[in-house]
Design a protein around this motif. Structure first.
Motif, PDB file in Angstrom:
ATOM      1  N   SER A  92      19.882 113.157 -94.823  1.00  0.00           N
ATOM      2  CA  SER A  92      19.746 112.598 -96.159  1.00  0.00           C
ATOM      3  C   SER A  92      18.546 113.157 -96.928  1.00  0.00           C
ATOM      4  O   SER A  92      17.411 113.130 -96.440  1.00  0.00           O
ATOM      5  CB  SER A  92      19.621 111.075 -96.062  1.00  0.00           C
ATOM      6  N   ARG A  93      18.814 113.608 -98.141  1.00  0.00           N
ATOM      7  CA  ARG A  93      17.726 113.999 -99.032  1.00  0.00           C
ATOM      8  C   ARG A  93      17.076 112.767 -99.649  1.00  0.00           C
ATOM      9  O   ARG A  93      15.878 112.750 -99.911  1.00  0.00           O
ATOM     10  CB  ARG A  93      18.255 114.922-100.121  1.00  0.00           C
ATOM     11  N   ALA A  94      17.876 111.729 -99.916  1.00  0.00           N
ATOM     12  CA  ALA A  94      17.310 110.508-100.486  1.00  0.00           C
ATOM     13  C   ALA A  94      16.306 109.876 -99.529  1.00  0.00           C
ATOM     14  O   ALA A  94      15.240 109.405 -99.948  1.00  0.00           O
ATOM     15  CB  ALA A  94      18.426 109.522-100.821  1.00  0.00           C
ATOM     16  N   ASP A 100       7.273 106.735 -98.060  1.00  0.00           N
ATOM     17  CA  ASP A 100       6.705 106.738 -96.714  1.00  0.00           C
ATOM     18  C   ASP A 100       7.372 107.751 -95.787  1.00  0.00           C
ATOM     19  O   ASP A 100       7.134 107.743 -94.575  1.00  0.00           O
ATOM     20  CB  ASP A 100       6.799 105.339 -96.100  1.00  0.00           C
ATOM     21  N   ALA A 101       8.205 108.628 -96.342  1.00  0.00           N
ATOM     22  CA  ALA A 101       8.942 109.579 -95.506  1.00  0.00           C
ATOM     23  C   ALA A 101       8.056 110.760 -95.115  1.00  0.00           C
ATOM     24  O   ALA A 101       7.102 111.099 -95.819  1.00  0.00           O
ATOM     25  CB  ALA A 101      10.169 110.093 -96.254  1.00  0.00           C
ATOM     26  N   ARG A 318      15.141 117.129 -95.005  1.00  0.00           N
ATOM     27  CA  ARG A 318      16.044 115.984 -94.945  1.00  0.00           C
ATOM     28  C   ARG A 318      15.584 115.042 -93.849  1.00  0.00           C
ATOM     29  O   ARG A 318      14.830 115.447 -92.953  1.00  0.00           O
ATOM     30  CB  ARG A 318      17.479 116.448 -94.652  1.00  0.00           C
ATOM     31  N   VAL A 319      16.059 113.803 -93.883  1.00  0.00           N
ATOM     32  CA  VAL A 319      15.796 112.831 -92.818  1.00  0.00           C
ATOM     33  C   VAL A 319      17.132 112.255 -92.359  1.00  0.00           C
ATOM     34  O   VAL A 319      17.948 111.830 -93.192  1.00  0.00           O
ATOM     35  CB  VAL A 319      14.849 111.706 -93.291  1.00  0.00           C
ATOM     36  N   GLY A 334      16.320 108.965 -88.090  1.00  0.00           N
ATOM     37  CA  GLY A 334      14.926 108.867 -88.497  1.00  0.00           C
ATOM     38  C   GLY A 334      14.123 110.129 -88.303  1.00  0.00           C
ATOM     39  O   GLY A 334      12.899 110.116 -88.459  1.00  0.00           O
ATOM     40  N   THR A 335      14.787 111.228 -87.981  1.00  0.00           N
ATOM     41  CA  THR A 335      14.092 112.493 -87.748  1.00  0.00           C
ATOM     42  C   THR A 335      14.060 113.338 -89.019  1.00  0.00           C
ATOM     43  O   THR A 335      15.081 113.513 -89.681  1.00  0.00           O
ATOM     44  CB  THR A 335      14.786 113.302 -86.634  1.00  0.00           C
TER      45      THR A 335
END
Length: 427
Positions: A92-94, A100-101, A318-319, A334-335
């Motif tokens: 995810s880009r969002a 806090d990312a 991304r995450v 969460g990575t």
């Protein structure tokens, strides 16, 4: 490729990296090291991907790395892995735009930008702005792009040699094209460049300086959008301002999109032209063939897009919002994940002799413009610009060549986009 399970590296932004030395040239931690290698990797040939990418593709396709902010991420280097993650919205880009990312830059990404939206929000905005980037519109713009390139080449000739291909051609050309497309006139190039330098900075500016740059760029676009609301036009901002129904965008959405497009269209294309020139100059036989033909064929354009490394890795952070299985291993939820499309574009499982610059390469499914729903809107325009740039330069300067060897060039070091600070040429 070996199957691996990647540990969950989601270090908080701003955490200082450990002092343990790492073998960053190879992308592998030194023996006994307690922290991942730092990314971006050092690179003695910045117009090419770091040499360590090849080893990572084979031995550690999903490699934990430490970003400049201290955040941890996983670097993805293989073609199949990159293609899969670019098409999968579980990366995810969002999520990567949350305050806090984990992140590479000192300020968070804009969560309202086209480049950081997912799902229906992205689809709505993409559909609205895509009307301004149709193939027909870009094709209609081509004569103007070529005229601009020819005019700048003429100005270079008038100023005499040696010239700086970056300052005298690549930068004003790319800014003129994207500014003209948007309908934004940038009269103070040094001031604009200072803003984009701060905006794109990884660690060369303070967060306060970066936020001031964002505000300055938005103000430039805000004034332009206000004019389009009052006086409609057929440039990109005018088309967006005139949208109705599902295509109607707010001033804030248009301004945010305009900033993204203006900065990317300027910095990325200027670096592409400059880096492509360095790549050709360092391959004399290929450069001689281009000079003899007076420009770049369509295949040559695609090969330069594949071969050169405009970004230190390629792709936006991304995450993961769920556990995801890739060909190279499993990435836990969460990575933070950093695509390395410049590494993917040298994957020997996809490209024959991937480290060879082959301007006649027929099979070339490169990922220079990404893949999936976030495929670059400006891809066709970038192709036109690269072709027009070399066509104009060689029409004016059939004997164009470097004025000094590439090892003497100085390169951008504070941004994810890398290009020479200056590129002296003679003719």
């Amino acid at each position: 490729m070996p199957q691996t399970s990647v540990p969950d590296h989601t270090g908080a932004p701003g955490r200082e990296p450990a002092d343990t030395p790492t073998e960053v040239h190879s992308g592998r931690p030194a023996e006994g090291a307690g922290s991942p290698p730092g990314f971006p990797f050092p690179n003695a040939t910045p117009w090419l991907p770091p040499v360590g990418f090849a080893r990572l593709r084979e031995e550690r396709p999903l490699c934990p790395v430490r970003l400049p902010t201290g955040s941890d991420a996983v670097l993805v280097t293989g073609y199949a892995d990159n293609r899969a993650l670019l098409a999968d919205e579980r990366f995810s880009r969002a999520a990567a735009a949350r305050a806090d990312a984990p992140r590479a830059r000192r300020i968070p990404l804009d969560p309202t930008s086209l480049t950081t939206l997912d799902g229906p929000a992205h689809a709505r905005l993409r559909s609205a702005v895509a009307r301004a980037f149709t193939y027909r519109r870009v094709k209609a713009l081509s004569p103007e792009v070529r005229c601009r390139a020819a005019r700048l080449a003429g100005e270079m000739a008038g100023a005499g040699q040696p010239a700086d291909l970056v300052a005298d051609f690549a930068r004003p050309f790319s800014l003129g094209v994207i500014g003209g497309l948007l309908g934004v006139s940038v009269t103070d190039l040094p001031a604009f460049r200072a803003m984009t330098e701060a905006y794109l900075s990884v660690d060369g500016h303070t967060p306060e300086q970066m936020m001031r740059a964002v505000a300055g760029l938005k103000e430039l676009l805000r004034e332009a959008v206000a004019r389009r609301r009052a006086e409609p036009s057929d440039d990109v901002l005018g088309v967006l301002a005139a949208g109705r129904g599902e295509a109607a965008l707010s001033d804030t959405e248009i301004v945010t999109f305009g900033v993204t497009l203006l900065v990317a269209g300027y910095e990325t294309t200027a670096a592409l032209i400059s880096n492509a020139a360095v790549a050709l100059f360092t391959h004399p036989e290929q450069w001689a063939a281009v000079r003899a033909s007076g420009g770049l064929s369509a295949r040559a354009v695609e090969e330069l897009l594949r071969f050169t490394a405009v970004s230190v890795g390629g792709g936006t952070l991304r995450v993961t919002v769920a556990d995801v299985d890739l060909p190279g291993g499993t990435v836990p939820a969460g990575t933070a994940v950093q695509p390395a499309t410049t590494a993917a574009n040298r994957d020997p499982g996809v490209f024959t002799d991937p480290d060879v610059l082959d301007l006649e390469r027929a099979h070339n499914p490169h990922l220079a413009f990404g893949h999936g729903v976030h495929y670059c809107l400006g891809a066709n325009l970038a192709r036109v610009e690269l072709s027009a740039a070399f066509g104009a330069l060689l029409n004016r300067f059939p004997r164009l060549g470097p004025a000094e060897p590439p090892e003497r060039l100085r390169w951008e070091e504070r941004k994810m986009i890398r290009g020479p600070l200056a590129l002296p040429v003679t003719w």
